[in-house]
Design an enzyme around this catalytic site. Structure first.
Site, PDB file in Angstrom:
ATOM      1  N   GLU A  80      45.014  43.268  42.610  1.00  0.00           N
ATOM      2  CA  GLU A  80      44.454  42.393  41.583  1.00  0.00           C
ATOM      3  C   GLU A  80      44.767  43.029  40.239  1.00  0.00           C
ATOM      4  OE1 GLU A  80      40.244  40.237  40.504  1.00  0.00           O
ATOM      5  OE2 GLU A  80      40.229  42.383  40.911  1.00  0.00           O
ATOM      6  N   ASP A 116      41.057  45.795  44.552  1.00  0.00           N
ATOM      7  CA  ASP A 116      40.237  45.097  43.567  1.00  0.00           C
ATOM      8  C   ASP A 116      40.224  45.838  42.226  1.00  0.00           C
ATOM      9  OD1 ASP A 116      37.999  43.165  42.851  1.00  0.00           O
ATOM     10  OD2 ASP A 116      36.943  45.074  42.632  1.00  0.00           O
TER      11      ASP A 116
END
Length: 601
Positions: free
Chosen positions: A289, A216
């Site tokens: 990401e 993330d």
């Protein structure tokens, strides 16, 4: 018919033969997928009960949005313990049962790893506040500036969720940096203790059966350090964003995409590769990401000198730059941009939806939902799907009173819909039952869509034709047809309205190759497919099509590729049919074979 040729030729075959090559991955938002204990919140046992559904979709693996222990200030993206399961999601025993079921049916589990920040309730943060030995610099601390005798934040940095990125901590007597919420203090990766602690998180979950991680918020990992005088510079202002509360107020040259970031990717890849070498030799997958300028993608793949990075830096070219107003040329340009920047030997990946963006059917219109899934599944490489896109779900209206996403709550009732991600995170519709079959609770954490009586898995499974059945047809082609596994990609445009491309393995039969037709416009066109792709067929079998194209066309129909009418928003996957010459050749071979056989019998 005006055909503009901007051909891109890509061979989608990969020497490694890893389990994730050309794979399909499905993102589950655990809080909304399936509630097994009827408390209104999805959980691990609910996911386990639905793994066969994911397998039947044609998925190679599924990644779960965060399941670690968390006070839920940002619904799991604020971890308070990386080694424990959030109570409302279940226990470690439940997680092990999930892994066992996944292994039994052949689905790989991938976890969402949140390395940029922790919760302010994490033990590490509390120790850092107290300046306990070894934790003094676990986070990014600064005493701030004195301005006319008043203490102020160190600089003008702004958080993603609005307002200053610096929060005063009275107990320590310093500010700490938070790229997101004040409840999400950023870890300091210039501290070796942090680096090793996060590597141990990866090892811990691999030992428990995880086959990879989705990383993330990778671009936020490093910030510019203070100089010898202790000062940290302001970021330059963005003239087009005058509100100092907005994230866009500054140009993030000191808080995103610093060069040190890529080195951490290489270190984490080595952790994954070392574990695989020491255990079962099955490679572990890293998906990142990476909302980052596309020129940085090459550094996420590798350093160019032998250090490997992520196998899948998420390709957000389409999700970030394409919407319902985009032309076929726009779409093609962004595909070309990605492919032209792909380092040699690396694999494409395509992302069209996730938990932070409007759903495909809401961005492009329900009549183009299948068109987008056809695009996703027929391009070369890995496809990533957010749960519910296979059903063409729409965003759900959430009132200001029901809004709970911090991105929306930190605004106001006038503008919250521009920021809230709640509409894409609502309960998954399984059937026409209370709360869409997601839960029997009187109240779910977010309300189910009012469309669930007709838009649900059971209804689409039973229908003669549906978005779900189209999606399954596409993943089957993606998974089994050599043209989609190893075929070249050659793209052409009809004006700016239609994107057409072939997926073809050279020197193979016409019936083993495909042409994809996608009409991104509100115009009807008659096209000559044979003229565009002369090495393909003159006639085609419709292998898959958008639900929007039914009932004029149906799967199995044979069409004339020299004169094919494509109406607005229609999309087709066409399988080549044997040409007359090829068919005559087969007949001749059969006739000669029969004659020779008869001579000797």
């Amino acid at each position: 018919m005006k055909v503009t040729v901007f051909s891109v030729l890509v061979l989608a075959s990969f020497a490694s033969g890893a389990w994730y090559d050309n794979g399909n991955f499905y993102q589950i938002y655990p809080r909304s997928f399936m509630d097994s204990d009827n408390d209104g919140i999805g959980d691990l046992n609910g996911i386990t009960s639905k793994l066969q559904y994911i397998k039947n979709l044609g998925m190679s693996g599924t990644w779960l949005s965060p399941i670690f222990k968390s006070p839920m200030a940002d619904f799991g993206y604020d971890c308070s313990d990386y080694f424990s399961i959030q109570d409302e999601y279940g226990t470690m025993d439940d997680f092990e049962a999930l892994i066992d079921k996944a292994n039994e049916i052949g689905i790989k589990i991938i976890l969402d790893f949140v390395p940029n920040h922790t919760s302010d309730q994490h033990e590490w943060f509390q120790k850092s506040v107290r300046r306990e030995p070894g934790y003094e610099n676990f986070y990014v601390w600064h005493p701030g500036r004195l301005v006319n005798g008043e203490r102020k934040p160190p600089n003008n940095w702004v958080a993603v969720f609005r307002g200053s990125a610096w929060q005063w901590n009275a107990d320590r007597g310093e500010y700490y940096y938070h790229a997101f919420l004040p409840e999400q203090p950023d870890l300091n990766y210039r501290d070796e203790g942090v680096v090793e602690a996060m590597k141990e998180v990866l090892r811990f979950w691999m030992r428990r059966g995880v086959y990879g991680f989705r990383i993330d918020a990778m671009p936020y990992l490093f910030e510019k350090a203070a100089d010898a005088t202790g000062s940290i510079p302001d970021e330059p202002l963005n003239p087009s964003c005058p509100n100092p509360e907005d994230d866009c107020y500054t140009q993030h040259i000191y808080t995103q995409n610093l060069n040190e970031t890529w080195n951490m990717v290489y270190q984490w890849r080595e952790v994954l590769d070392t574990y695989a070498r020491q255990t079962d030799a099955i490679p572990r997958l890293m998906m990142i990401e990476a909302y980052t300028p596309i020129e940085n993608i090459k550094w996420i793949f590798n350093d160019g000198h032998g250090r490997e990075g992520a196998q899948v830096p998420f390709n957000f070219e389409l999700i970030s730059n394409v919407n319902g107003k985009s032309t076929a040329k726009d779409v093609k340009d962004h595909i070309d941009t990605w492919i032209s920047r792909l380092p040699e030997g690396q694999q494409n990946n395509w992302v069209m939806g996730n938990h932070d963006n409007k759903r495909i059917a809401s961005r492009f219109g329900i009549n183009r939902a299948d068109l987008i899934n056809i695009l996703l599944q027929t391009l070369p490489g890995i496809a990533i799907t957010y749960n519910g896109e296979e059903l063409a779900l729409l965003d759900v209206f959430i009132s200001w009173e029901d809004t709970i996403d911090p991105a929306g709550c930190r605004t106001n009732s006038t503008i919250y819909q521009q920021y809230s991600r709640d509409p894409v995170r609502t309960p998954f519709p399984w059937k026409n039952q209370k709360n869409a079959g997601f839960s029997l609770a009187d109240k779910t954490w977010l309300p189910a869509s009012p469309d669930y009586p007709t838009v649900n898995v059971a209804a689409q499974q039973q229908a003669t034709a549906s978005h779900l059945k189209t999606f399954q047809k596409l993943t089957n082609l993606h998974q089994h047809e050599q043209a989609f596994l190893h075929g070249n990609l050659k793209m052409k445009l009809v004006g700016t309205d239609i994107l057409a491309y072939e997926r073809r393995v050279p020197n193979t039969k016409p019936s083993e190759n495909f042409v994809i037709i996608l009409n991104f416009s509100n115009n009807t066109h008659k096209i000559n497919i044979h003229q565009m792709f002369p090495q393909m067929s003159q006639t085609y079998r419709i292998e898959a099509l958008s639900l929007h194209s039914v009932p004029k066309h149906n799967e199995g129909d044979i069409i004339d590729g020299r004169d094919f009418e494509v109406k607005p928003s229609e999309a087709f996957v066409l399988r080549g049919e044997a040409s007359i010459l090829y068919s005559s050749y087969l007949i001749l071979i059969f006739t000669l074979s029969s004659a020779i056989f008869n001579m000797f019998t």
